[in-house]
Design an enzyme around this catalytic site. Structure first.
Site, PDB file in Angstrom:
ATOM      1  N   THR A 132       9.641  79.932 -46.948  1.00 54.50           N
ATOM      2  CA  THR A 132       9.217  80.297 -45.586  1.00 54.50           C
ATOM      3  C   THR A 132       7.804  80.880 -45.565  1.00 54.50           C
ATOM      4  O   THR A 132       7.354  81.487 -46.550  1.00 54.50           O
ATOM      5  CB  THR A 132      10.202  81.339 -45.008  1.00 54.50           C
ATOM      6  N   TYR A 173      14.744  89.266 -45.286  1.00 52.52           N
ATOM      7  CA  TYR A 173      14.690  87.797 -45.367  1.00 52.52           C
ATOM      8  C   TYR A 173      13.443  87.358 -46.147  1.00 52.52           C
ATOM      9  O   TYR A 173      13.525  86.521 -47.043  1.00 52.52           O
ATOM     10  CB  TYR A 173      14.672  87.210 -43.949  1.00 52.52           C
TER      11      TYR A 173
HETATM   12  N1  LIG Z   1      14.086  75.636 -39.236  1.00 51.33           N
HETATM   13  C1  LIG Z   1      12.970  76.256 -39.560  1.00 51.33           C
HETATM   14  O1  LIG Z   1      12.058  76.378 -38.721  1.00 51.33           O
HETATM   15  C2  LIG Z   1      12.770  76.829 -40.946  1.00 51.33           C
HETATM   16  C3  LIG Z   1      11.564  77.478 -41.225  1.00 51.33           C
HETATM   17  C4  LIG Z   1      11.365  78.017 -42.501  1.00 51.33           C
HETATM   18  C5  LIG Z   1      12.331  77.861 -43.473  1.00 51.33           C
HETATM   19  N2  LIG Z   1      13.496  77.233 -43.159  1.00 51.33           N
HETATM   20  C6  LIG Z   1      14.501  77.088 -44.235  1.00 51.33           C
HETATM   21  O2  LIG Z   1      15.016  75.772 -44.221  1.00 51.33           O
HETATM   22  C7  LIG Z   1      16.390  75.785 -44.634  1.00 51.33           C
HETATM   23  C8  LIG Z   1      17.243  75.053 -43.611  1.00 51.33           C
HETATM   24  O3  LIG Z   1      17.101  75.705 -42.357  1.00 51.33           O
HETATM   25  P1  LIG Z   1      17.774  75.147 -41.017  1.00 51.33           P
HETATM   26  O4  LIG Z   1      16.822  75.429 -39.926  1.00 51.33           O
HETATM   27  O5  LIG Z   1      18.271  73.775 -41.211  1.00 51.33           O
HETATM   28  O6  LIG Z   1      18.975  76.193 -40.863  1.00 51.33           O
HETATM   29  P2  LIG Z   1      20.525  75.953 -40.586  1.00 51.33           P
HETATM   30  O7  LIG Z   1      21.103  77.302 -40.352  1.00 51.33           O
HETATM   31  O8  LIG Z   1      20.723  74.917 -39.551  1.00 51.33           O
HETATM   32  O9  LIG Z   1      21.047  75.396 -41.996  1.00 51.33           O
HETATM   33  C9  LIG Z   1      21.448  76.234 -43.063  1.00 51.33           C
HETATM   34  C10 LIG Z   1      22.773  75.703 -43.583  1.00 51.33           C
HETATM   35  O10 LIG Z   1      23.190  76.525 -44.684  1.00 51.33           O
HETATM   36  C11 LIG Z   1      24.589  76.775 -44.552  1.00 51.33           C
HETATM   37  N3  LIG Z   1      24.854  78.047 -45.247  1.00 51.33           N
HETATM   38  C12 LIG Z   1      24.538  79.299 -44.846  1.00 51.33           C
HETATM   39  N4  LIG Z   1      24.934  80.199 -45.759  1.00 51.33           N
HETATM   40  C13 LIG Z   1      25.497  79.488 -46.775  1.00 51.33           C
HETATM   41  C14 LIG Z   1      26.091  79.842 -48.014  1.00 51.33           C
HETATM   42  N5  LIG Z   1      26.199  81.137 -48.395  1.00 51.33           N
HETATM   43  N6  LIG Z   1      26.565  78.873 -48.823  1.00 51.33           N
HETATM   44  C15 LIG Z   1      26.495  77.553 -48.436  1.00 51.33           C
HETATM   45  N7  LIG Z   1      25.946  77.166 -47.266  1.00 51.33           N
HETATM   46  C16 LIG Z   1      25.452  78.114 -46.451  1.00 51.33           C
HETATM   47  C17 LIG Z   1      24.858  76.831 -43.047  1.00 51.33           C
HETATM   48  O11 LIG Z   1      26.210  76.572 -42.715  1.00 51.33           O
HETATM   49  C18 LIG Z   1      23.911  75.746 -42.536  1.00 51.33           C
HETATM   50  O12 LIG Z   1      24.534  74.491 -42.488  1.00 51.33           O
HETATM   51  C19 LIG Z   1      16.744  77.248 -44.841  1.00 51.33           C
HETATM   52  O13 LIG Z   1      16.611  77.522 -46.229  1.00 51.33           O
HETATM   53  C20 LIG Z   1      15.703  77.996 -44.061  1.00 51.33           C
HETATM   54  O14 LIG Z   1      15.446  79.289 -44.591  1.00 51.33           O
HETATM   55  C21 LIG Z   1      13.747  76.722 -41.927  1.00 51.33           C
END
Ligand SMILES: NC(=O)c1ccc[n+]([C@@H]2O[C@H](COP(=O)([O-])OP(=O)(O)OC[C@H]3O[C@@H](n4cnc5c(N)ncnc54)[C@H](O)[C@@H]3O)[C@@H](O)[C@H]2O)c1
Length: 367
Positions: A132, A173
């Site tokens: 991130t 975070y």
């Molecule tokens: N969407 C964004 O803008 C953004 C920006 C920066 C970083 N990220 C990173 O990208 C990744 C995906 O983000 P996203 O937006 O798709 O989020 P999201 O919440 O839609 O997806 C995360 C997934 O991880 C699963 N999860 C959560 N805790 C878990 C655990 N302990 N064990 C197994 N599964 C678990 C959830 O059920 C979910 O399906 C994350 O690592 C997030 O930090 C996203």
């Protein structure tokens, strides 16, 4: 009859927003079998899984209901894979402040478990980790001033934050993802694993069940479409760069295809200057396109909130030829289309788990 055994690719968090879009893309490669490892904790995941199930038969998409905090389950899921996309995470800064211990366990320990699983498999799988922009903290060395409806950088030569920016973890975070980010880098140095880190800003697009804490673009659009009030934290002049999720997945595929040069590297990933917009500008744009009035409430700015964050993505572009292709308008169009096709699932309760009869349960051993 199955003639050849297919390569297995693991997507942790594969039922989430980015994960489900990535799995869709991976399923287009007929040589692959995709294993989703997800604890199915995020709202919207069951709808995503149901959709993925409709794209390919069960021999090509395997769903393991498991938790990355469970080292044994992760070891099992990583034993035979050639590529790992590690997306599973606790994703909200606000939640990390409320419960830093769970945030640490999922993001830092969970990532460590994935790396150890990859190492123990002896197969040297390609590992891509989604980090991130929060690892760069509040960017005090990028002074800003208000110009019109947004913050702009005082340095006229500013073209976005590069990977040279000093690390400065803010919030639980930021710390848990930052620690994971550094472990992923180091496993390339120490164990020769071909790992890649994407430090991502705001990713948006279809299959995002956005809420106030994560997925703000979708959250704005869905709230306006439902006539719901929106809370703006701070003055609304904060600037973010927004990347369409399909462009992000193109970037992931480019990083994998060029892994001989991208291995061990860190890349900033976002929409860049061209796709940057302030919170209030985004709200006005959503108001314009939906022709619905805004109901805004203002509250204090969140601690550690960056007034301006724009990614400089030239490093990945130079190494792989990748370039974002979708505009901000394309991103909003696709979120709106997703809304119209899935309104009930976005606004309703998820109750049905009956389409998951073959999912394996791997939640034992989680504290
Ligand atoms: N969407 C964004 O803008 C953004 C920006 C920066 C970083 N990220 C990173 O990208 C990744 C995906 O983000 P996203 O937006 O798709 O989020 P999201 O919440 O839609 O997806 C995360 C997934 O991880 C699963 N999860 C959560 N805790 C878990 C655990 N302990 N064990 C197994 N599964 C678990 C959830 O059920 C979910 O399906 C994350 O690592 C997030 O930090 C996203």
């Amino acid at each position: 009859m199955e003639a050849v055994s297919k390569e297995v690719v693991l997507v942790t968090g594969g039922a989430g927003f980015i994960g489900s879009n990535l799995v869709e893309r991976l399923l287009a490669r007929p040589d692959l079998r995709v294993r989703i490892f997800d604890n199915l904790s995020r709202r919207g995941v069951l709808s995503n899984v149901k959709w993925l199930r409709s794209l390919a038969d069960r021999s090509r998409v395997e769903i393991v209901e498991g938790d990355v905090r469970n080292a044994k389950a992760v070891r099992q899921a990583t034993r035979d894979v050639s590529e790992i996309y590690h997306l599973a995470a606790q994703v909200a800064v606000t939640t990390s402040v409320e419960d830093p211990a769970s945030d640490f366990e999922t993001n830092a320990l969970g990532t460590f478990n994935v790396l150890e699983g990859a190492r123990a498999s002896g197969r040297q799988p390609f590992v891509l980790f989604t980090s991130t922009n929060k690892v760069y903290g509040s960017l005090e060395n990028v002074p800003v001033a208000v110009s019109g409806t947004r913050y702009t950088a005082c340095r006229p030569e500013f073209r976005g934050v590069t990977e040279q920016e000093a690390l400065d973890f803010h919030s639980p975070y930021g710390c848990s993802k930052g620690a994971a980010d550094q472990y992923v880098r180091d496993y390339a140095r120490i164990y020769g694993l071909p790992t890649v880190v994407f430090r991502m800003s705001c990713i948006a697009g279809p299959r995002q069940f956005g809420n106030e804490d994560q997925g703000w673009v979708a959250h704005f659009l869905y709230s306006i479409l439902q006539g719901r009030p929106i809370t703006v934290c701070g003055d609304g002049y904060q600037v973010r760069d927004v990347l369409h999720v399909y462009d992000l997945i193109d970037a992931m595929m480019a990083a994998r295809a060029h892994r001989q040069v991208t291995r061990g590297e860190v890349f900033n990933m976002g929409g860049g200057m061209e796709r940057s917009i302030s919170v209030i500008e985004m709200l006005r744009e959503c108001e314009r396109r939906t022709r619905r009035p805004l109901h805004l409430k203002y509250t204090a700015v969140r601690p550690g909130d960056q007034p301006l964050y724009i990614s400089e993505t030239g490093k990945l572009e130079a190494m792989t030829g990748w370039k974002p292709r979708r505009s901000l308008h394309d991103t909003l169009d696709s979120i709106e289309d997703f809304w119209h096709a899935n309104q009930l699932e976005i606004t309703g309760e998820e109750k049905r788990r009956d389409f998951l009869p073959t999912a394996q349960l791997m939640t034992e051993g989680v504290a």
